[in-house]
Design an enzyme around this catalytic site. Structure first.
Site, PDB file in Angstrom:
ATOM      1  N   ASP A 427      33.204  55.128  68.731  1.00  0.00           N
ATOM      2  CA  ASP A 427      34.269  54.121  68.720  1.00  0.00           C
ATOM      3  C   ASP A 427      33.942  52.960  69.661  1.00  0.00           C
ATOM      4  O   ASP A 427      33.392  53.150  70.750  1.00  0.00           O
ATOM      5  CB  ASP A 427      35.582  54.789  69.164  1.00  0.00           C
ATOM      6  CG  ASP A 427      36.750  53.828  69.199  1.00  0.00           C
ATOM      7  OD1 ASP A 427      37.192  53.409  68.132  1.00  0.00           O
ATOM      8  OD2 ASP A 427      37.193  53.489  70.322  1.00  0.00           O
ATOM      9  N   GLU A 496      30.981  52.098  65.246  1.00  0.00           N
ATOM     10  CA  GLU A 496      32.036  51.148  64.891  1.00  0.00           C
ATOM     11  C   GLU A 496      31.817  49.874  65.689  1.00  0.00           C
ATOM     12  O   GLU A 496      31.933  49.870  66.911  1.00  0.00           O
ATOM     13  CB  GLU A 496      33.420  51.721  65.214  1.00  0.00           C
ATOM     14  CG  GLU A 496      34.548  50.788  64.817  1.00  0.00           C
ATOM     15  CD  GLU A 496      35.767  50.877  65.728  1.00  0.00           C
ATOM     16  OE1 GLU A 496      36.887  50.652  65.249  1.00  0.00           O
ATOM     17  OE2 GLU A 496      35.595  51.153  66.931  1.00  0.00           O
TER      18      GLU A 496
END
Length: 774
Positions: A427, A496
């Site tokens: 993330d 990401e």
């Protein structure tokens, strides 16, 4: 003539839903490289079915027998197999198996099957002068995508073997059946798709198509490693809190995912990744982690997660976690100790002294802004310093310039790998490092953006720093080393990164591959570019921008929606969901599905008073910034709360559209988005879609055409996303020899019939997948 299961209570009791079309067969695989002249025969004795194959060696003299037998007590319910014909010379394959593509057995119509107490007898040939030696194995609890435990080891000096397993038929075409001996020797049933022109000939002749191959994995080398399983896989994003609530407390949980585990293989999914399930105060829905090595009680227990891992792997389903390395919760013990000045953790976070203006007023160190707006610095009274938080003040950034932080996060990764996790979504990777010099960032000069909003600055010092890419290289080495040591398959990293196309590509690694980073980085460009107002040209430009920039050694991915962005059905209209699902399914590389996309689920309806998103600080920001709309519960059926739970108030309201849009209804009679989705995952293993070249272009203002081509065959998507009928000449891309393989729900075309490429009439929102033979 196929095996009729409908009148067979013994088999019918074993069968679950058949996901794939019933025109599939087993294919014989012969591992030794010799000419094969085969003839299939069957015999029934005492309710036992046997299949024998006679092999002829290249040497002179009478042929010697090499039998591969399956003995299965199926009590007179013996399928009829045709004779083998057109046997051909075979040559060694680099992976140790050989495919005889013309040796086809009659189709077996069993879907996901569970067989108990069946004995599989395999005869092995030891050498040219020795007779075949039988080895008896007992198989129990055989399930689709499962591993069969063998009671005796398979000899690693196996030279040749025929493997025909009645009942071990995978409902998912990319599923695998594996025989595992006590010595860890493996024999693996893998998917195999012949060239499209061969499939086309089979289709026209109404004959069957081979779909599986056999691979012998020799334990003497420690087993093979499937490094590439992810390169053409279908991934599914499970937002756990909204997927299924098993204990009726209003919050989705791990046991809810277990309850619905068969939805993934039934849908042709290869891997799932979960939203964060670590311990957290959940100020930011779990992206504020207080313990990276434990499960939050709201979602269940470590035992629940271990069971989910086991259940997934039994179905040959990979499972990945959401790894949040940039920051922790301010309730994490690391931060608590850092505030206190404990030596071990003093520099775990980024602490900086204040600046003071001419009047002696305390000021943050620089002008850096949080993604959630306003200053990225917060003052801590105890330490008398500012700490950095690129997100919410309750999410302090870790200091990855401290080797102890890197070591601690490596331990987190290894901990979960040891639990059986197959990889991680990393993330917010661009924010890991910041410039050490703490220079102010320049303005972005975006018109109309207030100076306290994140977008008002050009983030040259707080995003995509060189050290971030180096850290990704280190993590890739860590996972590759783990995979090398533990064998089986590659454990992967997915990154990401909302950033420029140039910076996005750097997360893969260096352009020449000398340093590798993420196995793949999410392609979010369609998330922003695919809108209701976008023309076909706009979408084509977005796709080609990616294809033109990605180095050929790396693998593309295609994403339409996620937990931070509105759903594609809402952005582009529910009538276009089939077309967009087709688009991402046939483009080269990895197909990523956000939960609910398979049924065309739209954004839910949320009131400001029901808002759960910390990004929304006032009513004026609600419609613009709230991410709860795309996070409402999955719509399983038309029962209370759409089957999300048994009636407790969900954490977010269920959409009022669930009565019309739900999985149960779409599994019923008639066409549906879900059935289209399953067909798309079925064809993704086609060699044209795996290996073929790609052309993407617009053929009208609102019509997109994608052509994948390989070895004289093509798969073509024609998708009219507009509100008006168009008539097209697509003869440049669609040959006269064609047929419609998949169509959108509203299409009037007939499956299996040809279209006129010179005069193709496309209705509003109609989409077609057309198979062509050149």
């Amino acid at each position: 003539m196929g095996l009729n299961l409908n009148d067979d209570p013994f088999i019918e009791s074993l069968r679950l839903d058949v996901v794939r079309p019933k025109r599939q067969t087993f294919e014989i695989i012969y591992i030794n490289a010799r000419d094969q002249v085969g003839k299939a025969s069957k015999k029934s004795k005492d309710g036992v079915f046997s299949l024998g194959v006679r092999a002829k060696s290249r040497t002179s003299g009478p042929p010697r027998d090499s039998y591969g037998l399956l003995d299965s007590p199926i009590r007179k319910h013996t399928p009829s197999f045709p004779r083998l014909s057109h046997a051909q010379n075979v040559t060694p394959h680099e992976c140790g198996f050989i495919t005889i593509s013309s040796a086809i057995f009659q189709r077996v119509l069993v879907g996901s099957t569970h067989v108990r107490g069946v004995d599989f007898r395999i005869l092995k040939e030891t050498n040219s002068s020795s007779p075949s030696v039988p080895a008896q194995y007992s198989a129990c609890a055989v399930a689709a995508h499962s591993i069969i435990s063998l009671s005796e080891p398979i000899g690693t000096n196996l030279l040749s073997i025929w493997f025909i397993v009645y009942g071990l038929y995978m409902s998912a075409q990319r599923g695998r059946g594996i025989l595992v001996g006590n010595d860890n020797t493996r024999i693996e049933l893998q998917p195999f798709i012949p060239r499209l022109d061969e499939q086309f000939a089979c289709h026209k002749a109404r004959t069957t198509i081979p779909v599986f191959r056999l691979c012998f994995l020799d334990q003497s080398t420690g087993g093979t490693i499937d490094w590439d399983w992810w390169k053409h896989a279908s991934f599914y994003h499970v937002y756990v809190k909204s997927f299924r609530d098993s204990n009726n407390d209003g919050i989705g949980d791990i046991r809810g995912v277990i309850e619905k585990i068969d939805h993934f293989p039934d849908s042709g999914i290869d891997a799932i990744f979960l939203s964060p399930i670590f311990q957290s105060p959940k100020i930011d829905q779990g992206y504020d982690v207080s313990d990276f090595m434990d499960v939050d009680p709201e979602f269940g227990t470590m035992d629940d997660l271990k069971e989910l891992i086991t259940q997934s792997h039994e179905r040959n389903l990979k499972i990945l976690l959401d790894f949040v390395p940039n920051h922790t919760s301010d309730q994490h013990q690391w931060f608590v100790d850092s505030v206190k000045g404990v030596d071990e953790y003093r520099d775990f976070y980024i602490w900086v002294d204040a600046k003071y203006d001419g009047s002696g007023n305390r000021q943050p160190p620089n002008n850096w802004l949080s993604v959630f707006h306003h200053s990225a610095w917060s003052w801590n009274e105890t330490r008398q310093q500012y700490y950095l938080h690129q997100f919410h003040p309750t999410q302090p950034d870790l200091n990855f310039r401290n080797p102890k932080v890197v070591e601690a996060m490596n331990k987190v990764l290894l901990f979960w790998l040891d639990q059986g996790i197959d990889g991680f979504r990393v993330d917010a990777i661009p924010y890991i490092f910041e410039s050490e010099n703490l220079y102010d960032e320049p303005p972005s000069y975006w018109p109309g953006v207030p100076d306290y909003e994140f977008e008002s600055l050009d983030h040259v010092h707080t995003k995509d720093q060189p050290e971030t890419y180096e850290l990704m290289h280190q993590w890739r080495q860590l996972l590759d080393s783990y995979s090398e040591k533990n064998r089986g398959h590659a454990r992967i990293l997915m990154s990401e990164a909302y950033t420029t196309i140039e910076n996005t590509m750097r997360y893969f690694g260096t352009r020449d591959g000398t340093k590798l980073g993420a196995h793949f980085t999410f392609n979010f460009f369609l998330v922003g570019d695919a809108t209701a107002g976008a023309s076909a040209h706009d979408i084509v430009v977005s796709i080609n921008k990616w294809l033109d920039n990605i180095p050929p050694i790396y693998t593309s991915s295609w994403v339409l929606s996620n937990h931070d962005n509105h759903r594609i059905s809402t952005r582009c209209g529910p009538g276009n969901i089939d077309g967009f699902n087709m688009l991402k399914a046939i483009l080269p590389g990895i197909d990523v599905t956000y939960y609910g996309e398979e049924i065309g689920q739209e954004n839910g309806e949320i009131l400001y008073e029901e808002n759960q998103d910390l990004k929304v600080k006032n009513r004026g920001m609600f419609e613009k910034l709230c991410r709860d709309f795309e996070r409402t519960p999955f719509q399983w059926d038309d029962s209370v709360n759409a089957g999300f739970n048994d009636g407790a108030k969900p954490w977010l309201p269920v959409s009022s559209k669930y009565l019309e849009t739900n999985l149960k209804k779409q599994k019923g009679d008639g066409p549906s988005h879900y059935k289209v989705f399953r067909e798309l995952t079925r064809i993704r293993s086609n060699v044209v879609l795996v290996r073929g070249s790609t052309v993407v272009k617009s053929v009208s203002e609102h019509t997109i055409l994608v052509r994948r081509s390989h070895d004289g065959s093509s798969v073509v998507l024609v998708f009219n996303k507009g509100d008006s009928q168009v008539v097209l000449n697509v003869s440049e891309d669609v040959s006269k020899t064609n047929y419609v393989e998949i169509k959108s729900v509203q299409s009037p075309k007939e499956i299996g019939y040809a279209v006129d490429p010179h005069h193709l009439k496309m209705e509003p929102h109609e989409a077609l997948i057309i198979f062509c033979s050149i």
